[in-house]
Design a protein around this motif. Structure first.
Motif, PDB file in Angstrom:
ATOM      1  N   ASN A  19      -1.964   7.828 -10.456  1.00 19.47           N
ATOM      2  CA  ASN A  19      -1.157   7.169  -9.419  1.00 19.47           C
ATOM      3  C   ASN A  19      -1.676   5.802  -8.989  1.00 19.47           C
ATOM      4  N   ASP A  20      -2.678   5.294  -9.701  1.00 18.25           N
ATOM      5  CA  ASP A  20      -3.258   4.004  -9.277  1.00 18.25           C
ATOM      6  C   ASP A  20      -3.617   4.039  -7.797  1.00 18.25           C
ATOM      7  N   GLU A  23      -7.736   4.044  -2.272  1.00 17.91           N
ATOM      8  CA  GLU A  23      -7.489   4.019  -0.833  1.00 17.91           C
ATOM      9  C   GLU A  23      -8.255   2.896  -0.128  1.00 17.91           C
ATOM     10  N   THR A  24      -7.566   2.243   0.776  1.00 21.93           N
ATOM     11  CA  THR A  24      -8.174   1.151   1.543  1.00 21.93           C
ATOM     12  C   THR A  24      -9.193   1.713   2.528  1.00 21.93           C
ATOM     13  N   GLU A  44       4.537   0.657   5.765  1.00 19.96           N
ATOM     14  CA  GLU A  44       3.518   0.744   4.702  1.00 19.96           C
ATOM     15  C   GLU A  44       4.236   1.402   3.533  1.00 19.96           C
ATOM     16  N   PRO A  45       4.699   0.598   2.539  1.00 22.12           N
ATOM     17  CA  PRO A  45       5.609   1.118   1.516  1.00 22.12           C
ATOM     18  C   PRO A  45       4.928   1.704   0.282  1.00 22.12           C
ATOM     19  N   ALA A  46       3.591   1.684   0.247  1.00 20.10           N
ATOM     20  CA  ALA A  46       2.835   2.297  -0.863  1.00 20.10           C
ATOM     21  C   ALA A  46       1.634   2.978  -0.210  1.00 20.10           C
ATOM     22  N   GLY A  48       0.069   5.846  -0.042  1.00 18.93           N
ATOM     23  CA  GLY A  48      -0.913   6.838  -0.494  1.00 18.93           C
ATOM     24  C   GLY A  48      -1.003   7.951   0.540  1.00 18.93           C
ATOM     25  N   ILE A  52      -4.264   3.239   5.482  1.00 21.15           N
ATOM     26  CA  ILE A  52      -3.898   2.111   6.355  1.00 21.15           C
ATOM     27  C   ILE A  52      -3.090   2.640   7.542  1.00 21.15           C
ATOM     28  N   ASP A  67       5.916   6.304  -0.039  1.00 23.00           N
ATOM     29  CA  ASP A  67       5.244   6.084  -1.329  1.00 23.00           C
ATOM     30  C   ASP A  67       6.127   6.713  -2.413  1.00 23.00           C
ATOM     31  N   TYR A  71       1.795  12.733  -1.682  1.00 26.36           N
ATOM     32  CA  TYR A  71       0.362  13.028  -1.533  1.00 26.36           C
ATOM     33  C   TYR A  71       0.117  14.241  -0.633  1.00 26.36           C
ATOM     34  N   TRP A  81      10.036   7.226  -2.845  1.00 29.82           N
ATOM     35  CA  TRP A  81      10.567   5.890  -2.536  1.00 29.82           C
ATOM     36  C   TRP A  81       9.889   4.861  -3.442  1.00 29.82           C
ATOM     37  N   ASP A  82      10.650   4.351  -4.411  1.00 27.86           N
ATOM     38  CA  ASP A  82      10.137   3.257  -5.238  1.00 27.86           C
ATOM     39  C   ASP A  82      10.372   1.968  -4.455  1.00 27.86           C
ATOM     40  N   PHE A  83       9.312   1.393  -3.937  1.00 33.50           N
ATOM     41  CA  PHE A  83       9.456   0.220  -3.065  1.00 33.50           C
ATOM     42  C   PHE A  83      10.263  -0.879  -3.753  1.00 33.50           C
ATOM     43  N   ASN A  99      -1.720  -2.211   0.728  1.00 34.20           N
ATOM     44  CA  ASN A  99      -2.586  -2.544  -0.390  1.00 34.20           C
ATOM     45  C   ASN A  99      -1.779  -2.062  -1.591  1.00 34.20           C
TER      46      ASN A  99
END
Ligand SMILES: C[S@@+](CC[C@H](N)C(=O)[O-])C[C@H]1O[C@@H](n2cnc3c(N)ncnc32)[C@H](O)[C@@H]1O
Length: 204
Positions: A19-20, A23-24, A44-46, A48, A52, A67, A71, A81-83, A99
């Protein structure tokens, strides 16, 4: 190819790369909060699992956390949701903060700027060094770049079981603002350890 197929292909490729998910560190978000006056409603559209998201919510902000991947985290609002396919902002959103996945960070920035007047992304400092990205870097709307004086802790890929190494990569918060027109301000910020024992690695 249908949009549904495209999304499941993207998901399959992501799953192969775990999933690349990098984590920030929450310390990086706290440093951002000190440096930027972020608005009350954020997307926050990705997201994880919500690294964040948690810090922004504790600061009193309302955050939509979405995301592509599920998760199974209580801090994530939506998955699937594919941003890059989203066509509008969730109601009330005033800024996008994330991030993004490294592989398509530029596409994330371009798409976020199409959707939202304020965009804040944690990116490698080397993101600045590009001719391909000139439209987003030189277009006049990149208002500020907050570079970390002290190197952030290593963001290991989800599931990483190898040795915990120090971070070889410099990161910065990039802030785009459609209301800004002109030169980019470079600022230096520091992150501070949240828990005793977590130490920052000084940059050379
Ligand atoms: C570098 S991680 C960062 C996670 C989180 N933003 C954080 O800072 O802790 C990138 C995230 O992007 C998600 N992602 C990848 N492609 C995506 C897409 N097209 N739409 C939404 N999320 C995506 C991954 O599932 C992963 O959670």
């Amino acid at each position: 190819m249908s949009a549904g197929l495209a999304i499941s292909d993207t998901k399959a490729a992501l799953a192969e790369r775990k999933n690349d998910l990098y984590e920030t560190p929450p310390e990086a978000v706290q440093a951002l909060l000190k440096a930027e006056n972020l608005p009350p409603v954020i997307w926050e559209p990705a997201c994880g699992p919500g690294s964040i998201v948690r810090v922004l919510r504790v600061s009193g902000r309302q955050v939509y956390a979405t995301d592509l991947v599920d998760y199974e985290s209580p801090d994530q609002d939506e998955h699937g949701w594919d941003f890059l396919s989203e066509r509008q902002l969730p109601i009330g959103v005033q800024a996008i903060v994330t991030n993004p996945p490294f592989k398509n960070a530029s596409e994330f920035v371009v798409h976020a700027l199409d959707l939202c007047p304020r965009v804040v992304m944690l990116l490698r400092l080397a993101f600045l060094e590009s001719t391909r990205r000139a439209p987003i870097l030189d277009g006049g709307h990149l208002a500020r770049v907050h570079v970390f004086r002290n190197r952030l802790p290593m963001m290991h890929r989800d599931g990483w079981e190898g040795p915990k190494v120090s971070n070889p990569t410099a990161f910065a918060w990039f802030v785009w603002d459609r209301g800004h027109c002109g030169a980019t301000e470079l600022r230096r910020i520091s992150w501070e350890p949240i828990f005793a024992g977590i130490q920052g690695q000084a940059a050379e």
